[in-house]
Design an enzyme around this catalytic site. Structure first.
Site, short mmCIF file in Angstrom:
data_model
loop_
_atom_site.label_atom_id
_atom_site.label_comp_id
_atom_site.label_asym_id
_atom_site.label_seq_id
_atom_site.Cartn_x
_atom_site.Cartn_y
_atom_site.Cartn_z
N GLY A 13 9.44 -5.85 -25.32
CA GLY A 13 8.97 -4.66 -26.46
C GLY A 13 9.77 -3.61 -26.51
CB SER A 14 13.24 -2.82 -25.73
OG SER A 14 14.06 -3.81 -26.36
NE ARG A 66 3.92 -25.25 -32.90
CZ ARG A 66 4.91 -24.55 -32.05
NH1 ARG A 66 4.57 -23.19 -31.97
NH2 ARG A 66 5.29 -25.11 -30.78
CB ILE A 93 7.83 -22.39 -33.58
CG1 ILE A 93 9.23 -22.58 -32.95
CG2 ILE A 93 7.81 -23.18 -34.97
CD1 ILE A 93 9.81 -23.88 -32.77
CG HIS A 110 17.85 -14.73 -34.57
ND1 HIS A 110 17.29 -15.66 -33.67
CD2 HIS A 110 19.28 -15.18 -34.59
CE1 HIS A 110 18.12 -16.56 -33.16
NE2 HIS A 110 19.17 -16.19 -33.67
CB THR A 142 11.14 -18.46 -45.17
OG1 THR A 142 12.45 -18.71 -44.69
CG2 THR A 142 11.73 -17.33 -46.33
CD GLU A 144 16.52 -22.75 -42.89
OE1 GLU A 144 17.55 -22.70 -42.33
OE2 GLU A 144 16.36 -22.11 -44.29
CG LEU A 145 13.27 -21.25 -35.89
CD1 LEU A 145 12.17 -20.51 -35.53
CD2 LEU A 145 13.41 -22.11 -34.84
CD GLU A 175 18.20 -7.21 -30.79
OE1 GLU A 175 17.05 -7.00 -30.54
OE2 GLU A 175 18.68 -8.34 -30.26
C1 GAR Z 1 15.21 -9.26 -28.85
O1 GAR Z 1 16.91 -9.36 -28.31
C2 GAR Z 1 15.11 -10.40 -30.22
O2 GAR Z 1 16.40 -10.28 -30.99
C3 GAR Z 1 15.01 -11.48 -29.49
O3 GAR Z 1 14.18 -11.28 -28.64
C4 GAR Z 1 14.43 -9.76 -28.04
C5 GAR Z 1 13.05 -9.21 -27.63
O4 GAR Z 1 13.53 -7.99 -27.18
N1 GAR Z 1 14.18 -12.54 -30.38
C6 GAR Z 1 14.63 -13.63 -30.56
O5 GAR Z 1 15.51 -14.04 -30.08
C7 GAR Z 1 13.94 -14.40 -31.71
N2 GAR Z 1 14.72 -15.54 -32.03
P1 GAR Z 1 12.35 -6.78 -26.85
O6 GAR Z 1 11.09 -7.52 -26.34
O7 GAR Z 1 13.01 -6.11 -25.67
O8 GAR Z 1 12.22 -6.15 -28.14
#
Ligand code: GAR
Length: 216
Positions: A13-14, A66, A93, A110, A142, A144-145, A175
């Site tokens: 959760g950063s 799911r 997903i 991402h 959307t 699409e993954l 990020e």
């Molecule tokens: C982040 O790096 C994010 O880009 C990635 O998970 C991490 C979560 O970090 N997400 C994916 O790979 C989604 N496809 P966090 O829990 O420290 O925010």
């Protein structure tokens, strides 16, 4: 009007923290109404509790399918009447029904310069391809993954001595800049999903989204 935000996490959760900090600094005109995790031990839940934000747990392992899990998530999330759903390291997903329910008001982040490297192990794949730059992308979700329209992108350079870990750390820092920014702009009605594409200040963005400059 202040926007209502629900954040979905599976881990540390950063990015959630970066958004909480931006709200505390009044950068974002919004409020996190709840944080939901599919994992009971996600550290992000601690961050939410510390900030007196409802920390909800819904374990996907306790559902038959799911579809059933996603329907239960919708029921829980909608109690908080969100304007925006923020996927911040939510590693599940999603069903088309879930995605359609939040069309135009759900972001994901991402760790790659989409459309490159959808899926996992993005840092390693960028290194193995000999790329000179890498980065991260906030996009609308959307069906699409990792494929929805791009909103904001931030880049890092790949140096000779980088490995997957050092690259991940560099990207993580970016990020934490682009996600609060995308949420800020969405909450200010500057950044919008439209059927024609993503608009910024009512002007269509290029397919690669808003490009964050390094000093910005
Ligand atoms: C982040 O790096 C994010 O880009 C990635 O998970 C991490 C979560 O970090 N997400 C994916 O790979 C989604 N496809 P966090 O829990 O420290 O925010």
């Amino acid at each position: 009007m202040s926007k209502r935000i629900v954040v979905l996490i599976s881990g540390s959760g950063s990015n959630l923290q970066a958004i909480m900090d931006a709200i505390d600094a009044s950068q974002i005109n919004g409020r996190i109404e709840a944080v939901l995790s599919n994992k009971a031990d996600a550290f992000g839940l601690e961050r939410a509790r510390k900030a007196n934000i409802p920390a909800l747990i819904l374990k996907h392992t306790e559902f038959e399918s799911r579809e059933a899990f996603d329907q239960a998530m919708i029921a829980k999330i909608d109690e908080y009447k969100p304007d925006l759903i923020v996927l911040a390291g939510f590693m599940r997903i999603l069903t088309p029904e879930f995605v359609r329910h939040y069309e135009g008001r759900m972001f994901n982040i991402h760790p790659s310069l989409l459309p490159k490297y959808k899926g996992l192990h993005t840092h390693q794949r960028a290194l193995e391809s000999g790329d000179l730059e890498h980065g991260c992308t906030v996009h609308f979700v959307t069906e699409e993954l990792d494929g929805g329209p791009l909103a904001v992108q931030g880049k890092v350079s790949i140096d000779m001595d980088d490995d997957a870990d050092s690259l991940q750390q560099k990207v993580h820092k970016v990020e934490h800049r682009i996600y609060p920014l995308a949420v800020e702009w969405f909450c200010a009605d500057k950044l919008q999903w439209t059927p024609e594409g993503v608009k910024f200040d009512n002007t269509l963005l290029p397919a690669s989204g808003y490009q964050l400059e390094s000093g910005e």
